[in-house]
Design a protein around this motif. Structure first.
Motif, PDB file in Angstrom:
ATOM      1  N   GLY A  25       5.462  -2.376   2.338  1.00  0.00           N
ATOM      2  CA  GLY A  25       6.220  -1.274   1.742  1.00  0.00           C
ATOM      3  C   GLY A  25       6.673  -0.299   2.800  1.00  0.00           C
ATOM      4  N   ASP A  26       7.245   0.804   2.347  1.00  0.00           N
ATOM      5  CA  ASP A  26       7.503   1.892   3.281  1.00  0.00           C
ATOM      6  C   ASP A  26       7.030   3.188   2.643  1.00  0.00           C
ATOM      7  OD1 ASP A  26       9.784   3.634   2.251  1.00  0.00           O
ATOM      8  OD2 ASP A  26      10.599   1.603   2.015  1.00  0.00           O
ATOM      9  N   PRO A  27       6.752   4.202   3.461  1.00  0.00           N
ATOM     10  CA  PRO A  27       6.087   5.398   2.927  1.00  0.00           C
ATOM     11  C   PRO A  27       6.896   6.085   1.836  1.00  0.00           C
ATOM     12  CG  PRO A  27       6.810   5.753   5.210  1.00  0.00           C
ATOM     13  CD  PRO A  27       6.957   4.290   4.921  1.00  0.00           C
ATOM     14  N   GLU A  28       8.225   6.029   1.957  1.00  0.00           N
ATOM     15  CA  GLU A  28       9.023   6.734   0.973  1.00  0.00           C
ATOM     16  C   GLU A  28       8.944   6.071  -0.404  1.00  0.00           C
ATOM     17  OE1 GLU A  28      11.804   6.682   3.930  1.00  0.00           O
ATOM     18  OE2 GLU A  28      12.140   8.853   3.988  1.00  0.00           O
ATOM     19  N   GLU A  30       6.083   4.254  -1.267  1.00  0.00           N
ATOM     20  CA  GLU A  30       4.671   4.158  -1.648  1.00  0.00           C
ATOM     21  C   GLU A  30       4.014   5.502  -1.955  1.00  0.00           C
ATOM     22  OE1 GLU A  30       2.726   1.074  -1.442  1.00  0.00           O
ATOM     23  OE2 GLU A  30       4.648   0.041  -1.269  1.00  0.00           O
ATOM     24  N   LEU A  31       4.440   6.536  -1.243  1.00  0.00           N
ATOM     25  CA  LEU A  31       3.779   7.841  -1.420  1.00  0.00           C
ATOM     26  C   LEU A  31       4.377   8.588  -2.607  1.00  0.00           C
ATOM     27  CD1 LEU A  31       3.544   9.109   2.274  1.00  0.00           C
ATOM     28  CD2 LEU A  31       1.599   8.740   0.749  1.00  0.00           C
TER      29      LEU A  31
ATOM     30  N   LEU B 246       6.756  13.375   8.047  1.00  0.00           N
ATOM     31  CA  LEU B 246       6.877  12.604   6.809  1.00  0.00           C
ATOM     32  C   LEU B 246       6.372  13.382   5.599  1.00  0.00           C
ATOM     33  CD1 LEU B 246       7.551   9.715   5.803  1.00  0.00           C
ATOM     34  CD2 LEU B 246       5.194   9.073   6.369  1.00  0.00           C
ATOM     35  N   TRP B 357       2.675   5.366   9.878  1.00  0.00           N
ATOM     36  CA  TRP B 357       2.300   4.976   8.514  1.00  0.00           C
ATOM     37  C   TRP B 357       2.347   3.450   8.393  1.00  0.00           C
ATOM     38  CZ3 TRP B 357       4.071   2.151   4.476  1.00  0.00           C
ATOM     39  CH2 TRP B 357       3.512   2.396   3.202  1.00  0.00           C
ATOM     40  N   ASP B 358       3.432   2.881   8.913  1.00  0.00           N
ATOM     41  CA  ASP B 358       3.678   1.438   8.799  1.00  0.00           C
ATOM     42  C   ASP B 358       2.566   0.623   9.466  1.00  0.00           C
ATOM     43  OD1 ASP B 358       5.784  -0.836   8.385  1.00  0.00           O
ATOM     44  OD2 ASP B 358       5.145  -1.000  10.480  1.00  0.00           O
ATOM     45  N   PRO B 380      -3.759   7.940  -0.923  1.00  0.00           N
ATOM     46  CA  PRO B 380      -2.709   7.852   0.100  1.00  0.00           C
ATOM     47  C   PRO B 380      -3.247   8.251   1.477  1.00  0.00           C
ATOM     48  CG  PRO B 380      -2.395   9.788  -1.297  1.00  0.00           C
ATOM     49  CD  PRO B 380      -3.511   8.998  -1.899  1.00  0.00           C
TER      50      PRO B 380
END
Lengths: 485, 447
Positions: A25-28, A30-31, B246, B357-358, B380
């Motif tokens: 996934g990517d953070p945008e 998933e978060l 982020l 993050w990745d 998270p």
């Protein structure tokens, strides 16, 4: 003065990172959206050539000890040896995390341990912590140890006073106050040293300790130092030695031999590590035997052939930093001590004191010396007698036009219009003579054409700046609407 | 090697002018019995070449850092540092200067301080920032002192998910009997809000709450609504500045003070120092701010320039009534951070945060594939996370060390949990092949 923000243009970037993405996934995605940054921070956007031009331009509006004489009293602005910079930058020193297994970092631990041993020998102390980040941080560490000592002895409730000479550095009373003590000032006598009568009248069962700077900020050796220590010890107090001025007798006098219980070192003064425009420093603290159980944790220890951290210190005050201290600064100081050796240490103090006395002798012809007699590494002039309505600030600002960094001004507070001068041992006679000439010219200007001084400086990137405005209408960050961009 | 330019001839002339016979005469004011007899170190000085060889010999007694994989964070992170950083900090006009007390010849330092303050205020979502503190730990302690001073209250609530080393520093700084730390526990890796409500209803004289996000366990805390619970008591948030590329900054959640460790911004880990304490707050608390700040003003001709502003808060003016005793700070490290952030810009920082993050999520996904390894919480996280293991974590730590992988020792999780686990940090510098190799090694031990 234009900032990097004034040069910023949307879409520009000076560096970039790996483009390989690995996760599914990517953070945008998933978060939770409320955790994601909603508004981009205002950070500069410049390309690499623009960035380098900007900071090179800024560097030219600065003055470092590599540019010339920097006679700031009590700051020991000596040459920063270049080999030490290279050694500290060795990736084998720099790359390690402080929480890796001790086996991995035996070299770093060895260096820290050996620096500690050297500092103990230089100061005559029995224990050491390398953790504090600066002189004031060392002072606070010392004050907290004094607290804990009295607490363990059941006397803290009544011992709440720290005695300080009126010539002390501003950090001294501030550090005592942060540790919860009341700072009590002791007046100096007409010779500029501690008045023993005054001391006796203020010392008592409420005394936690005394903070002394030796030589004091007038550059004078406290000749009664052992008597002062006796008076304070007899009352049950401890003696703290502010090591900011240790350059004056490196290799000649040790705080531990003259009745002092605690001392800090300024590695960024005495041991030649750079000031960095205001830091990083390093302020190790040495203590006598009775205070060893109060040192911060961890301690660096040697067991057999192995070096390691010890967290088991009986009455430790705890930690003053999250990690064990400014290792990068330690590498430089350790290397400096190795370069000097025993003879070198004495040459440092000998030449520092020679340069100061020589300069005092020469400047005496055009300025009032606050206290006569031998000085140590620094001395204080008064700018109050130059005439023409000229103040010390005018002299300092005029020195800028002559290409010098001025001495420390308006400190110590006990001298009117003070100019506190510390040339250090890394200045040559020739360099001092030129400075004397500049100071003499300025004194003449003060008599003949004082307006030149009032208007100074004229040759710097900006003229005399309005500090009152900066305090009354504080502008502490860049904003586009104020930039005229 | 020495660094003394005077020759013997110079010294003779100078002594003559002073009226002294020898260097030793200049120390005649010191009683003989106070002077050192003999050598203190029993060491001869070394030449430049000898020194370099000898000190590098000590460096060689470390393991080669490039030979090992380090997955330790716990407040310090090994990031890629662009070349421009050391090229700027290596200019001696910057590094060999003192504190910019003489503003007219310190415009270089004062200008970048102003830039730094702007960048840190922006990053944290706050109105103002100072020009640095010693490190993240002492910055957190100074935040607590400031809250107590501003509100005149004694107690402070500290989340157990705050870096335990920061908690230690806070406790060192607050030795006074009436000043107390109240611990707030965690539930599944995040602060326990119910417990917070209980503390707030039972205790009085609360100066504030210190939380960390991403917290010590790597979990991104939910800061929403905390300030409302606290009322006038301060919300103090410790953060990792890289994560703010982020994540929503603490300022958006009403934080009163934001602190953090600035090392990840262009500074090497350096075995724990020198580091860079960040400190940002709101304008209304300006007069209580510790440390130095650069402020914009004008000279007599109306030209813009910068000075050390609001010095009347500081120890050299206010002495025992100063807002803090801090004097020397971490200027050169703050310069490194300024150049670093200028080099990245907002987009570079965001992409860096995303890569972190990745990579961390890639490794976490691979690790939970191993039977006997699971994520400690379903929460998270950013670039650090905790896993729970079935096998004895201390044995695993030892085995991984033998294989060249450095993990944070499990004893560092004693206070926070997970009971049998590891905290693992991954930055953009850890490659796929290194992570795959670590997964292979761990699988071999665990399965």
């Amino acid at each position: 003065m234009s900032t990097v923000y004034d040069k910023s243009e949307s879409g520009k970037q000076g560096t970039s990172f790996s483009r390989e993405l690995l996760a599914e996934g990517d953070p945008e995605g998933e978060l939770d959206s409320e955790l994601l940054r909603s508004e981009e921070p205002l950070l500069p956007e410049v390309t690499q050539p623009e960035l380098i031009r900007h900071y090179t331009e800024l560097s030219k509006k600065n003055y470092g000890v590599d540019d010339g004489l920097y006679p700031l009293g009590s700051c020991t602005m000596k040459h920063n040896p270049k080999p030490m910079e290279d050694l500290a930058g060795d990736p084998r020193f720099q790359k390690h995390h402080p929480l890796v297994s001790e086996e991995v970092v035996q070299g770093n631990l060895e260096l820290a341990y050996k620096l500690g041993e050297d500092l103990k020998n230089i100061s005559g102390m029995d224990g050491i912590t390398l953790q504090p980040s600066a002189g004031a941080h060392g002072e606070l560490t010392g004050m907290l140890m004094i607290r804990k000592y009295h607490e363990v002895n059941g006397e803290l409730e009544r011992r709440r006073k720290i005695l300080l000479p009126d010539s002390s550095h501003g950090t001294n009373p501030a550090s005592a106050a942060v540790a919860g003590f009341d700072a009590v000032e002791i007046k100096s006598n007409e010779k500029g040293t501690v008045d023993l009568e005054e001391l006796r009248s203020k010392v008592g069962s409420d005394t936690a300790g005394i903070m002394l700077t030796v030589p004091n900020t007038l550059g004078i050796f406290e000749k009664d130092i052992t008597e002062i220590a006796e008076i304070v010890h007899e009352a049950g107090g401890l003696c703290y030695f502010d090591g900011a001025n240790l350059n004056a007798f490196l290799g000649r006098v040790r705080p531990g031999d003259i009745g002092m219980d605690i001392t800090h070192f300024n590695l960024h003064k005495t041991f030649s590590t750079p000031h960095g425009g205001g830091g990083p420093g390093s302020g190790p603290v040495g203590v006598k035997e009775k205070l060893v159980p109060y040192l911060p944790v961890p301690q660096v220890e040697k067991n057999g052939e192995k070096y390691g951290f010890n967290y088991d210190v009986a009455n430790s005050i705890g930690k003053v930093n999250a990690f064990p201290g400014s290792f990068g600064v330690m590498v430089k100081a350790y290397s400096y001590i190795r370069a000097l050796g025993d003879q070198g240490l004495r040459e440092v103090s000998g030449n520092a004191v020679l340069n100061a006395n020589y300069l005092k002798e020469k400047l005496k012809e055009s300025y009032t010396v606050a206290y006569e007699g031998l000085c140590k590494h620094e001395f204080v002039l008064s700018g109050s007698d130059v005439g023409g309505g000229v103040k010390t600030v005018d002299i300092a600002k005029r020195l800028l036009d002559y290409g010098y960094h001025p001495p420390t001004v308006y400190f110590p507070l006990i001298v009117k219009e003070a100019l506190m001068v510390e040339p250090t041992e890394t200045e040559s006679k020739e360099s001092l003579d030129k400075f004397v000439e500049a100071m003499r010219d300025i004194a003449e200007e003060a008599a003949e054409d004082p307006e030149v001084l009032h208007q100074a400086p004229k040759s710097t990137p900006v003229g005399r700046l309005d500090e009152t405005k900066a305090a009354r209408e504080p502008v502490l960050r860049w904003r586009e609407e104020e930039s005229g961009k | 090697m020495d660094f003394i330019p005077n020759t013997d001839k110079d010294r003779r002339e100078m002594l003559g002018d002073i009226g002294a016979g020898s260097l030793e005469d200049l120390f005649s004011d010191i009683p003989d019995d106070l002077e050192v007899q003999g050598d203190l170190l029993d060491k001869e000085g070394e030449t430049e070449q000898e020194l370099k060889e000898n000190v590098r010999e000590i460096a060689r007694r470390n393991e080669e850092p490039g030979d090992r994989l380090t997955l330790i964070g716990a407040g310090l992170y090994d990031h890629f540092i662009p070349s421009v950083v050391s090229h700027v900090t290596g200019r001696s006009e910057f590094y060999s200067a003192y504190t910019p007390y003489q503003a007219e010849i310190s415009q270089g330092t004062l200008t970048w301080m102003f830039e730094f303050q702007t960048a840190i205020a922006e990053l944290t979502g706050m109105e103002i920032a100072n020009a640095s503190m010693y490190d993240g730990g002492s910055a957190a302690a100074e935040a607590v002192l400031m809250a107590q001073e501003y509100l005149g209250k004694d107690k402070v609530i500290v989340a157990d998910t705050l870096n335990p080393r920061y908690r230690d520093v806070i406790e060192t700084y607050l030795p006074l009997e009436d000043k107390q730390v109240i611990e707030l526990g965690n539930k599944n890796g995040r602060i326990d809000r119910k417990e917070l409500d209980e503390i707030l209803s039972e205790e009085d004289s609360i100066a504030g709450l210190v939380v960390q996000s991403p917290n010590y366990l790597g979990v991104v805390e939910d800061l929403e609504g905390l300030k409302e619970k606290l009322g006038e008591a301060f919300l103090m948030v410790s953060t990792n500045p890289v994560s703010l590329g982020l994540l929503e900054p603490p300022g958006s959640f009403g934080a009163d003070i934001v602190v953090g460790e600035g090392q990840p911004l262009g500074n090497p880990i350096n075995f724990g120092g020198p580091l860079l304490g960040l400190f940002a707050t709101r304008k209304e608390y300006l007069r209580y701010l510790p440390g130095r700040v650069s402020g914009k003003t004008v000279d007599r001709e109306g030209e813009e320039g910068y000075v050390m502003a609001l010095q009347t808060r500081e120890q050299h003016i206010k002495r025992e009534r100063a807002t803090s005793n801090i004097c020397t700070n971490q200027a050169l490290n703050a310069l490194a951070a300024t150049v670093y952030l200028s080099s990245l810009g907002p987009k570079g920082l965001k992409s860096l945060a995303k890569i972190n993050w990745d990579r961390a999520h890639y490794l976490a996904d691979r690790l939970v594939d191993i039977s006997g390894v699971e994520l400690a919480w379903d929460q998270p996280f950013f670039n650090e996370f905790a896993v729970r293991v079935e096998k004895n974590p201390e044995d695993l730590w030892e085995r991984m060390k033998e294989k060249g992988v450095d993990l944070l020792h499990p004893k560092n999780l004693k206070k926070t949990g997970p009971e049998r686990g590891f905290l693992i940090a991954v930055t953009e510098k850890v490659s796929k092949s290194e992570m795959d190799e670590f997964v292979r090694l761990l699988r071999k031990e665990v399965e």
